[in-house]
Write a protein that holds these residues in place. Structure first.
Motif, mmCIF file in Angstrom:
data_model
loop_
_atom_site.group_PDB
_atom_site.id
_atom_site.type_symbol
_atom_site.label_atom_id
_atom_site.label_comp_id
_atom_site.label_asym_id
_atom_site.label_seq_id
_atom_site.Cartn_x
_atom_site.Cartn_y
_atom_site.Cartn_z
ATOM 1 N N MET A 57 45.357 46.124 32.013
ATOM 2 C CA MET A 57 44.434 46.443 33.093
ATOM 3 C C MET A 57 44.901 45.757 34.378
ATOM 4 O O MET A 57 45.296 44.613 34.365
ATOM 5 N N THR A 58 44.808 46.478 35.462
ATOM 6 C CA THR A 58 45.182 45.953 36.761
ATOM 7 C C THR A 58 43.977 45.293 37.421
ATOM 8 O O THR A 58 42.898 45.862 37.447
ATOM 9 N N MET A 59 44.177 44.115 37.940
ATOM 10 C CA MET A 59 43.105 43.432 38.655
ATOM 11 C C MET A 59 43.266 43.690 40.151
ATOM 12 O O MET A 59 44.372 43.901 40.636
ATOM 13 N N LEU A 60 42.160 43.643 40.861
ATOM 14 C CA LEU A 60 42.196 43.851 42.298
ATOM 15 C C LEU A 60 42.605 42.567 43.011
ATOM 16 O O LEU A 60 42.221 41.475 42.598
ATOM 17 N N PRO A 61 43.329 42.695 44.112
ATOM 18 C CA PRO A 61 43.711 41.512 44.894
ATOM 19 C C PRO A 61 42.585 41.107 45.846
ATOM 20 O O PRO A 61 41.644 41.869 46.075
ATOM 21 N N ASP A 62 42.688 39.930 46.397
ATOM 22 C CA ASP A 62 41.870 39.550 47.542
ATOM 23 C C ASP A 62 42.589 40.098 48.774
ATOM 24 O O ASP A 62 43.818 40.004 48.877
ATOM 25 N N LEU A 63 41.833 40.676 49.693
ATOM 26 C CA LEU A 63 42.386 41.188 50.934
ATOM 27 C C LEU A 63 41.793 40.374 52.071
ATOM 28 O O LEU A 63 40.573 40.171 52.118
ATOM 29 N N LYS A 64 42.637 39.924 52.989
ATOM 30 C CA LYS A 64 42.160 39.100 54.105
ATOM 31 C C LYS A 64 42.366 39.843 55.416
ATOM 32 O O LYS A 64 43.412 40.444 55.646
ATOM 33 N N THR A 65 41.350 39.795 56.254
ATOM 34 C CA THR A 65 41.437 40.347 57.606
ATOM 35 C C THR A 65 41.227 39.190 58.577
ATOM 36 O O THR A 65 41.107 38.039 58.148
ATOM 37 N N ARG A 66 41.119 39.492 59.830
ATOM 38 C CA ARG A 66 40.919 38.446 60.832
ATOM 39 C C ARG A 66 39.653 37.631 60.554
ATOM 40 O O ARG A 66 39.662 36.415 60.679
ATOM 41 N N ARG A 67 38.562 38.301 60.150
ATOM 42 C CA ARG A 67 37.288 37.596 59.954
ATOM 43 C C ARG A 67 36.749 37.640 58.534
ATOM 44 O O ARG A 67 35.790 36.928 58.221
ATOM 45 N N LEU A 68 37.312 38.475 57.694
ATOM 46 C CA LEU A 68 36.709 38.750 56.392
ATOM 47 C C LEU A 68 37.659 38.463 55.240
ATOM 48 O O LEU A 68 38.880 38.499 55.406
#
Length: 189
Positions: free
Chosen positions: A1-12
């Motif tokens: 199973m593939t896990m989702l990554p954390d995604l980072k933006t400027r504020r989130l």
């Protein structure tokens, strides 16, 4: 199973949803009619335990078979959701993944939805190995339709969906974003 990554933006930070997000999800969307009315899945009045039941159906499951569901967080606080359903959700675009999102009312109007959706789109085009992503919004949801248009989505078709909160079928606009258009807009920015 593939896990989702954390995604980072400027504020989130967008992270995979967790069972512990149930109360925030219920409070921000399920118990606020001004949010729930724009979603097909929330009932009105809100049914206690619905968020927990939903999260149990996706947390720890393969996001490419159920849905890739990201919690949008601002300073560690849960403020909404961005999801990508695998192909097969839309009858007229059966090979295209479908994007959905919502932001709690207190957090609307600050550009968080656009920022979060853009990050998930960048991830989804590669993760789903797709040349297009679709979305849909109620025909009278002008704010959501405006955001999708700003992100480069183009009208594709009209359909109807059953809204549990409104307890009726609602006209919905299906829009489509080609990978080439998304990449061209990113390069121009």
């Amino acid at each position: 199973m593939t896990m989702l990554p954390d995604l980072k933006t400027r504020r989130l930070i967008l992270r995979p949803v967790a069972l512990s997000d149930a109360e925030a999800m219920a409070t921000l969307a399920g118990r606020d009619f001004e949010v729930a009315r724009w979603l097909t899945s929330f009932t009105w009045p809100y049914e206690d335990g619905a968020a927990e039941t939903f999260l149990k159906s996706v947390v720890g499951k393969d996001p490419f078979k159920t849905e890739a569901l990201f919690a949008i967080t601002l300073g560690g606080v849960f403020i909404g959701v961005v999801a990508v359903e695998p192909p097969g959700d839309l009858e007229d675009l059966p090979a295209t993944p479908t994007l959905g999102y919502w932001i709690g009312r207190a957090f609307q109007g600050h550009g968080y939805a656009g920022e979060a959706v853009e990050a998930v789109l960048a991830w989804a085009f590669d993760a789903f190995e797709t040349d297009a992503i679709a979305a849909r919004a109620f025909e009278d949801n002008f704010r959501s339709r405006g955001l999708l248009r700003k992100l480069g989505f183009r009208p594709y078709s009209l359909t109807e969906r059953f809204s549990r909160a409104l307890d009726r079928r609602v006209a919905s606009v299906v829009v489509r974003l080609a990978r080439a258009d998304f990449e061209a807009r990113k390069e121009a920015a």
